[in-house]
Design an enzyme around this catalytic site. Structure first.
Site, PDB file in Angstrom:
ATOM      1  N   LYS A  13     -78.091  55.086  24.258  1.00 38.69           N
ATOM      2  CA  LYS A  13     -78.505  53.686  24.329  1.00 38.69           C
ATOM      3  C   LYS A  13     -78.033  52.994  25.611  1.00 38.69           C
ATOM      4  CE  LYS A  13     -76.296  52.255  20.764  1.00 38.69           C
ATOM      5  NZ  LYS A  13     -75.636  53.418  20.190  1.00 38.69           N
ATOM      6  N   ARG A  88     -76.451  45.590  14.168  1.00 38.48           N
ATOM      7  CA  ARG A  88     -75.983  46.885  13.690  1.00 38.48           C
ATOM      8  C   ARG A  88     -75.948  46.960  12.175  1.00 38.48           C
ATOM      9  NH1 ARG A  88     -73.187  49.243  18.142  1.00 38.48           N
ATOM     10  NH2 ARG A  88     -72.202  51.199  17.672  1.00 38.48           N
ATOM     11  N   ARG A 127     -68.783  63.350  26.654  1.00 34.16           N
ATOM     12  CA  ARG A 127     -68.498  62.047  27.255  1.00 34.16           C
ATOM     13  C   ARG A 127     -67.001  61.743  27.194  1.00 34.16           C
ATOM     14  NH1 ARG A 127     -71.505  56.953  24.809  1.00 34.16           N
ATOM     15  NH2 ARG A 127     -69.844  56.986  23.272  1.00 34.16           N
ATOM     16  N   ARG A 144     -67.970  56.850  12.878  1.00 30.32           N
ATOM     17  CA  ARG A 144     -69.053  56.084  13.539  1.00 30.32           C
ATOM     18  C   ARG A 144     -70.419  56.572  13.061  1.00 30.32           C
ATOM     19  NH1 ARG A 144     -67.330  57.350  19.286  1.00 30.32           N
ATOM     20  NH2 ARG A 144     -69.267  56.378  19.991  1.00 30.32           N
TER      21      ARG A 144
HETATM   22  P1  ADP Z   1     -71.664  53.741  20.052  1.00 29.67           P
HETATM   23  O1  ADP Z   1     -73.045  53.334  19.655  1.00 29.67           O
HETATM   24  O2  ADP Z   1     -71.647  55.012  20.843  1.00 29.67           O
HETATM   25  O3  ADP Z   1     -70.712  53.804  18.885  1.00 29.67           O
HETATM   26  P2  ADP Z   1     -71.017  51.090  21.169  1.00 29.67           P
HETATM   27  O4  ADP Z   1     -70.419  50.786  22.492  1.00 29.67           O
HETATM   28  O5  ADP Z   1     -72.351  50.503  20.872  1.00 29.67           O
HETATM   29  O6  ADP Z   1     -71.048  52.680  21.067  1.00 29.67           O
HETATM   30  O7  ADP Z   1     -70.001  50.594  20.017  1.00 29.67           O
HETATM   31  C1  ADP Z   1     -68.644  50.962  20.019  1.00 29.67           C
HETATM   32  C2  ADP Z   1     -67.878  50.219  18.915  1.00 29.67           C
HETATM   33  O8  ADP Z   1     -67.922  48.803  19.162  1.00 29.67           O
HETATM   34  C3  ADP Z   1     -68.442  50.367  17.495  1.00 29.67           C
HETATM   35  O9  ADP Z   1     -67.991  51.546  16.865  1.00 29.67           O
HETATM   36  C4  ADP Z   1     -67.898  49.089  16.830  1.00 29.67           C
HETATM   37  O10 ADP Z   1     -66.529  49.215  16.494  1.00 29.67           O
HETATM   38  C5  ADP Z   1     -68.002  48.060  17.948  1.00 29.67           C
HETATM   39  N1  ADP Z   1     -69.305  47.338  17.915  1.00 29.67           N
HETATM   40  C6  ADP Z   1     -70.277  47.392  18.869  1.00 29.67           C
HETATM   41  N2  ADP Z   1     -71.336  46.646  18.520  1.00 29.67           N
HETATM   42  C7  ADP Z   1     -71.044  46.111  17.306  1.00 29.67           C
HETATM   43  C8  ADP Z   1     -71.738  45.273  16.399  1.00 29.67           C
HETATM   44  N3  ADP Z   1     -72.983  44.833  16.663  1.00 29.67           N
HETATM   45  N4  ADP Z   1     -71.124  44.920  15.248  1.00 29.67           N
HETATM   46  C9  ADP Z   1     -69.893  45.364  14.957  1.00 29.67           C
HETATM   47  N5  ADP Z   1     -69.180  46.172  15.745  1.00 29.67           N
HETATM   48  C10 ADP Z   1     -69.743  46.552  16.911  1.00 29.67           C
END
Ligand code: ADP
Length: 189
Positions: A13, A88, A127, A144
């Site tokens: 993403k 999310r 990564r 996750r």
């Molecule tokens: P990935 O999709 O690889 O897990 P992200 O950078 O999108 O990576 O997200 C990393 C972490 O940031 C998530 O595991 C969560 O803890 C937090 N996070 C990101 N976006 C949200 C969201 N919309 N709501 C809640 N937590 C979030």
């Protein structure tokens, strides 16, 4: 263009979001990047979210929703944006919908980046070696993925029913996937 990009952890993403956003001249807004920048900067927000992110859990909706609204209110997002990592869960979908409706805006498309789950873990561990993200370890990755499956994957059906979903095969080179996304989006307009 008002776009979302949804995909499992490791689907690519973030990689695609910045170049797709640049193509359409809109800012790429990543909630994960905002949180990581706050952790790095040692802010109050960073202190609040560090343990949650390290465990692979979702930051509470009220915290995340407020951050997104503040970001979308900035001048550079008035004419469009690409949101990466938000919404999310279904609560965040509603929060975003309320914001857009209140501002007379609507989404143009939701990109769903599809990658075979078996490839995802390998990508994340690779990564981990390159970027050293503290949530790219086997235990956190497992959580996750589980959080993605239970809370985020249902959004795909939701946006399909809304007629907004653009599924794209996320397996391939970065440029190849980018072209697929842009072609799929352009085919809609
Ligand atoms: P990935 O999709 O690889 O897990 P992200 O950078 O999108 O990576 O997200 C990393 C972490 O940031 C998530 O595991 C969560 O803890 C937090 N996070 C990101 N976006 C949200 C969201 N919309 N709501 C809640 N937590 C979030």
């Amino acid at each position: 263009m008002r776009l979302l990009i949804i995909g499992a952890p490791g689907a690519g993403k973030g990689t695609q979001a910045s170049s797709i956003a640049e193509h359409y001249g809109v800012p790429a807004i990543s909630t994960g990047d905002i949180f990581r920048a706050n952790i790095k900067g040692g802010t109050e927000l960073g202190k609040k979210v560090k343990a949650i992110m390290d465990a692979g859990d979702l930051v509470p909706d009220e915290v995340t929703d407020e951050i997104v609204v503040d970001r979308l209110d900035q001048d550079d997002a008035i004419n469009g944006f690409l949101l990466d990592g938000y919404p999310r869960n279904l609560h965040q979908v509603e929060a975003l919908d309320s914001y857009l409706t209140a501002n007379g805006q609507r989404l143009d498309a939701v990109i769903s980046l599809e990658v075979d789950p078996e490839l995802l873990i390998g990508r994340l561990l690779k990564r981990a070696e390159i970027e050293g993200r503290s949530d790219d370890n086997e235990e956190t990755i497992g959580n996750r993925m589980a959080v993605y499956t239970s809370q985020t994957a249902p959004l795909i059906d939701h946006y399909a029913q809304a007629g907004l979903l653009v599924p794209v095969d996320g397996v391939g080179g970065i440029a190849e996937v980018r072209t697929r996304i842009i072609d799929a989006l352009d085919a809609r307009s």
